[in-house]
Design an enzyme around this catalytic site. Sequence first.
Site, PDB file in Angstrom:
ATOM      1  N   SER A  56       0.903  -1.400   0.032  1.00 40.66           N
ATOM      2  CA  SER A  56       0.097  -0.094  -0.023  1.00 40.66           C
ATOM      3  C   SER A  56       0.845   1.185   0.037  1.00 40.66           C
ATOM      4  O   SER A  56       1.772   1.552   0.730  1.00 40.66           O
ATOM      5  CB  SER A  56      -0.739   0.017   1.147  1.00 40.66           C
ATOM      6  OG  SER A  56      -1.650   1.315   1.387  1.00 40.66           O
ATOM      7  N   GLY A  57       0.487   2.213  -1.068  1.00 41.12           N
ATOM      8  CA  GLY A  57       1.236   3.295  -1.095  1.00 41.12           C
ATOM      9  C   GLY A  57       0.944   4.382   0.188  1.00 41.12           C
ATOM     10  O   GLY A  57       2.027   4.935   0.682  1.00 41.12           O
ATOM     11  N   LEU A  58      -0.270   4.178   0.734  1.00 38.07           N
ATOM     12  CA  LEU A  58      -0.613   4.943   1.927  1.00 38.07           C
ATOM     13  C   LEU A  58       0.048   4.719   3.073  1.00 38.07           C
ATOM     14  O   LEU A  58       0.501   5.361   3.995  1.00 38.07           O
ATOM     15  CB  LEU A  58      -1.894   4.863   2.164  1.00 38.07           C
ATOM     16  CG  LEU A  58      -2.488   5.462   3.415  1.00 38.07           C
ATOM     17  CD1 LEU A  58      -2.233   6.857   3.776  1.00 38.07           C
ATOM     18  CD2 LEU A  58      -4.269   5.027   3.569  1.00 38.07           C
ATOM     19  N   ASP A  68       0.462  10.700   2.104  1.00 40.23           N
ATOM     20  CA  ASP A  68       0.347  10.013   0.694  1.00 40.23           C
ATOM     21  C   ASP A  68      -0.046  10.812  -0.429  1.00 40.23           C
ATOM     22  O   ASP A  68      -1.278  11.020  -1.041  1.00 40.23           O
ATOM     23  CB  ASP A  68      -0.729   8.906   1.125  1.00 40.23           C
ATOM     24  CG  ASP A  68      -1.166   8.200  -0.429  1.00 40.23           C
ATOM     25  OD1 ASP A  68      -2.553   7.476  -0.527  1.00 40.23           O
ATOM     26  OD2 ASP A  68      -0.179   7.785  -1.092  1.00 40.23           O
ATOM     27  N   ASP A  95       1.383  -0.862  -5.029  1.00 42.14           N
ATOM     28  CA  ASP A  95       0.376   0.343  -5.265  1.00 42.14           C
ATOM     29  C   ASP A  95       1.660   1.182  -6.011  1.00 42.14           C
ATOM     30  O   ASP A  95       2.372   1.904  -5.023  1.00 42.14           O
ATOM     31  CB  ASP A  95      -0.034   0.797  -3.997  1.00 42.14           C
ATOM     32  CG  ASP A  95      -0.937   2.228  -4.147  1.00 42.14           C
ATOM     33  OD1 ASP A  95      -1.511   2.671  -3.169  1.00 42.14           O
ATOM     34  OD2 ASP A  95      -0.963   2.726  -5.344  1.00 42.14           O
ATOM     35  N   ASP A  97       0.952   4.286  -7.244  1.00 44.12           N
ATOM     36  CA  ASP A  97       0.656   5.479  -7.503  1.00 44.12           C
ATOM     37  C   ASP A  97       0.084   5.694  -8.879  1.00 44.12           C
ATOM     38  O   ASP A  97      -0.351   4.982  -9.741  1.00 44.12           O
ATOM     39  CB  ASP A  97       1.369   6.494  -6.608  1.00 44.12           C
ATOM     40  CG  ASP A  97       1.480   6.535  -5.149  1.00 44.12           C
ATOM     41  OD1 ASP A  97       2.399   6.670  -4.575  1.00 44.12           O
ATOM     42  OD2 ASP A  97       0.417   5.900  -4.673  1.00 44.12           O
ATOM     43  N   GLU A 124      -2.575   4.283 -11.030  1.00 46.30           N
ATOM     44  CA  GLU A 124      -3.806   4.911 -10.912  1.00 46.30           C
ATOM     45  C   GLU A 124      -3.935   6.135 -11.803  1.00 46.30           C
ATOM     46  O   GLU A 124      -2.692   6.810 -12.168  1.00 46.30           O
ATOM     47  CB  GLU A 124      -4.273   5.436  -9.574  1.00 46.30           C
ATOM     48  CG  GLU A 124      -3.327   6.336  -8.988  1.00 46.30           C
ATOM     49  CD  GLU A 124      -3.625   6.818  -7.620  1.00 46.30           C
ATOM     50  OE1 GLU A 124      -3.036   6.123  -6.675  1.00 46.30           O
ATOM     51  OE2 GLU A 124      -4.425   7.617  -7.443  1.00 46.30           O
ATOM     52  N   LYS A 130       0.196  12.928  -6.970  1.00 49.07           N
ATOM     53  CA  LYS A 130      -1.202  12.556  -6.677  1.00 49.07           C
ATOM     54  C   LYS A 130      -1.483  12.987  -5.056  1.00 49.07           C
ATOM     55  O   LYS A 130      -0.610  13.295  -4.612  1.00 49.07           O
ATOM     56  CB  LYS A 130      -1.549  10.965  -6.686  1.00 49.07           C
ATOM     57  CG  LYS A 130      -0.497  10.103  -6.309  1.00 49.07           C
ATOM     58  CD  LYS A 130      -0.641   9.935  -4.583  1.00 49.07           C
ATOM     59  CE  LYS A 130      -2.146   9.310  -4.260  1.00 49.07           C
ATOM     60  NZ  LYS A 130      -2.086   7.933  -4.443  1.00 49.07           N
ATOM     61  N   ASN A 132      -4.138  11.295  -2.014  1.00 54.72           N
ATOM     62  CA  ASN A 132      -4.684  10.264  -1.495  1.00 54.72           C
ATOM     63  C   ASN A 132      -6.265  10.336  -1.656  1.00 54.72           C
ATOM     64  O   ASN A 132      -6.682  11.488  -1.699  1.00 54.72           O
ATOM     65  CB  ASN A 132      -4.652   9.932   0.106  1.00 54.72           C
ATOM     66  CG  ASN A 132      -5.334   8.857   0.551  1.00 54.72           C
ATOM     67  OD1 ASN A 132      -6.880   8.861   0.824  1.00 54.72           O
ATOM     68  ND2 ASN A 132      -4.708   7.717   0.657  1.00 54.72           N
ATOM     69  N   SER A 133      -6.809   9.319  -2.240  1.00 53.90           N
ATOM     70  CA  SER A 133      -8.022   9.643  -2.909  1.00 53.90           C
ATOM     71  C   SER A 133      -9.400  10.043  -1.970  1.00 53.90           C
ATOM     72  O   SER A 133     -10.548  10.278  -2.373  1.00 53.90           O
ATOM     73  CB  SER A 133      -8.603   8.166  -3.435  1.00 53.90           C
ATOM     74  OG  SER A 133      -7.616   7.717  -4.342  1.00 53.90           O
ATOM     75  N   ARG A 167      -5.749   1.396 -12.355  1.00 52.31           N
ATOM     76  CA  ARG A 167      -6.735   1.886 -11.373  1.00 52.31           C
ATOM     77  C   ARG A 167      -7.394   3.155 -11.923  1.00 52.31           C
ATOM     78  O   ARG A 167      -6.863   4.074 -12.298  1.00 52.31           O
ATOM     79  CB  ARG A 167      -5.985   2.006 -10.314  1.00 52.31           C
ATOM     80  CG  ARG A 167      -6.796   2.946  -8.984  1.00 52.31           C
ATOM     81  CD  ARG A 167      -5.911   2.879  -7.883  1.00 52.31           C
ATOM     82  NE  ARG A 167      -6.455   3.753  -6.883  1.00 52.31           N
ATOM     83  CZ  ARG A 167      -5.907   3.888  -5.648  1.00 52.31           C
ATOM     84  NH1 ARG A 167      -4.599   3.321  -5.187  1.00 52.31           N
ATOM     85  NH2 ARG A 167      -6.269   5.016  -4.955  1.00 52.31           N
ATOM     86  N   HIS A 198     -12.431   2.202  -8.029  1.00 55.30           N
ATOM     87  CA  HIS A 198     -12.305   2.824  -6.846  1.00 55.30           C
ATOM     88  C   HIS A 198     -13.560   3.506  -6.513  1.00 55.30           C
ATOM     89  O   HIS A 198     -14.016   4.295  -7.454  1.00 55.30           O
ATOM     90  CB  HIS A 198     -11.075   3.663  -6.924  1.00 55.30           C
ATOM     91  CG  HIS A 198     -10.581   3.563  -5.418  1.00 55.30           C
ATOM     92  ND1 HIS A 198     -11.107   3.870  -4.530  1.00 55.30           N
ATOM     93  CD2 HIS A 198      -9.308   3.322  -4.965  1.00 55.30           C
ATOM     94  CE1 HIS A 198     -10.428   3.830  -3.250  1.00 55.30           C
ATOM     95  NE2 HIS A 198      -9.282   3.627  -3.664  1.00 55.30           N
TER      96      HIS A 198
END
Length: 725
Positions: A56-58, A68, A95, A97, A124, A130, A132-133, A167, A198
């Site tokens: 996980s990138g986060l 992130d 991940d 990103d 993504e 980027k 975080n979503s 993604r 997502h």
Amino acid sequence: MNKAISFGSEALPVTGLSTTLRELILSNDLTFLMEAHDGLSAAIAERAGFLGLWASGLSIASALGYRDANEASWTQVVDVVERMVDATNIPVLVDGDSGFGNFNNARLVARKLEQRGASGVCLEDKRFPKMNSFIGDRHPLADIDEFCGRLEAVKDTTGPDFVLVARIEALIAGHSLDEALCRADAYSEAGADAILIHSRAAVADEILTFAKEWNKKLPVVIVPTKYYKTPTSVYRDAGISTVIWANHSMRAAIAGMRDNCGRVWSDESVAGIEDQVAGLDELFSLIGYDELAQAEEQYLPKRTAERVTRANFKNSKISSRGAHMLAQRMSLLSGSGTAAAREAAKIATAAGRQIIDLAAGEVIIEPPVSVRNGAIAAINAGTNRYTDSIGLASLREAVAKKLTIETGIGWNTDDIVITAGAKQGLLDAALAVLDPDDEVIIFRPCWPTFPSQVLLAGAKPVFVDVRPPTYVPDIVAIRAAVTPRTKAIIINSPNNPTGAVYDRKTLQDIGDLAINYQLWIISDECYSSFVFNGGHHESIVMAHPRVRSRTILVNAFSKELAITGWRVGYFAAPLEIVSAAKKLQSHTTSNPNVIAQHAILHHLQVGDGRFEREMHRRLTDARIMGLHILSGLRDVDAPSAEGSFFFYLNLSTLIASLPQGRHVRTSDDVARLLLKEADVGSVAGGTFGDPNGLRLSFGAPPAQLEQGLQKIVETLNSLKTRQAV
């Protein structure tokens, strides 16, 4: 790549794990990937029964103390992934990103991940950098065609089994289902192996609608972070391929550490939590200490009665370590060759000989009056206390203004660190950015401090030889030296020892390479005041402004103000490097010399540049005179000496022409001969990693320089005709 990724007889090759991940995602059964952010969390997930991992990138960014938002570099992410791969025997989907930039960055990241053992990467379709979503709204999406280029570049760069997941963030960004489907079709045509859709909705409706409309054109991967209450049976019924539990190990760790820290703080004891935390035995088991014990039994020599026990060790007059009481790092270092050459000249002088010292890396001239007056004023004012560990704020501000004028690029106080000479600045840089086993590209011949400090940081110097007559590095040779371990490039222009000045195209090529491979640039510019033939110094940040965020620009006042013994240098760098230097210097020198700082500050405030111009004029005249004398050498080409204040002679033709059996076979022999017979001190090229070079300083007093160079020409020209040497 075919190495086994963990110790033990059941380790699977990396290529096999990529196949495993592909089979899991293409399977008709619902697959679950568990988040991990380091080797330990990866091992825990594997032990729990998961068949694959989500890097996980986060979580990785959070574990490193970053947000992130692409604050963690891709090289840091790759290093973490490698630890996860080494700790487990299950595939890792990373991940990635947005690919950390354009197509070129994306393919570099993917290639490095595959080389380190990852089984796949998920990109993504956001713009770089980027966010975080789940932070903010309406994140800008990448152009479809541009993102397809990223995907195609990754597919063309990686092996056939390496999994590429595209993604789609359209629903997260508030776009329509049609937009998401349109992007899915495009990414499928670009070569994606699966689609990750997502959503930030609390229910899975839009995800399920997408899956229905998509109709299994490619496997669908989901991340139910927000719609976690949906039963997994619903996903099976909808034909979902893979579910990623994306950040729950990290969040569980945060909750556990928060509760434990609070409890220990309030109780002032760990007794109340001991039965609620993992035991040391479990920790040791996860990390594989049992395997290490087995390996020791297999590979270490069996001890016999000669073993020194702790009891008889105390009574032993000589320890089992014998004379090897120093740290192993000391075996990596040799004494400074330039310092040794200076010392040899001093010893000969002390013995009563009239030695002309052309070995010293300094200009023999009185410092400017403004510097001396500044020092005296500081002493008289009782200036004796500590300063900030990275120097006086007023001096840092003055240096920032100086650099702004010299480079045409804006600098401020926060960008500047004052150091105890350039050597401390270079060591700060090495300790701040290098980890054990990192590699650093160094152009050879080189100042010996460069590789020595790299070794002290636990990293590995990788030399790229530069050739006479220009001694300018070749970008093809530099690129060939880059490996997955490469972390930095050290450049030095104007150069010590060769006097080379790198042209703009060379600097731009190095800058492009550093950006493409995410490398640090450590730029030693201590001779920036000494460029001749009407030229001017050009820093790499001037030639290629985009490298400023990855460049540590090191300089000093030692050379330009003729105060080498005062030990005041500086560097300009990104804020994270400045912060690291503040920590380092607070535990080493506390601060640079306070009197010297005030002296230089006074000079920068009142100096009119006259001293610097007069010194440059003197060195220009010395250079012209020296080149004229050295043109009388036979079998040795006259040096160019475009920068610094060194003549660097290439003796290869001369040495090769000497009869076999003579004692002069390297430049070290030549330097010894010159000191012994001509009473001239010089520095042999072996000090700089070049057996054929000889460095001569034209910073010596002009009359001595003229006499010394004439003696050198006479001595070298006589070598071929001597009966014995």
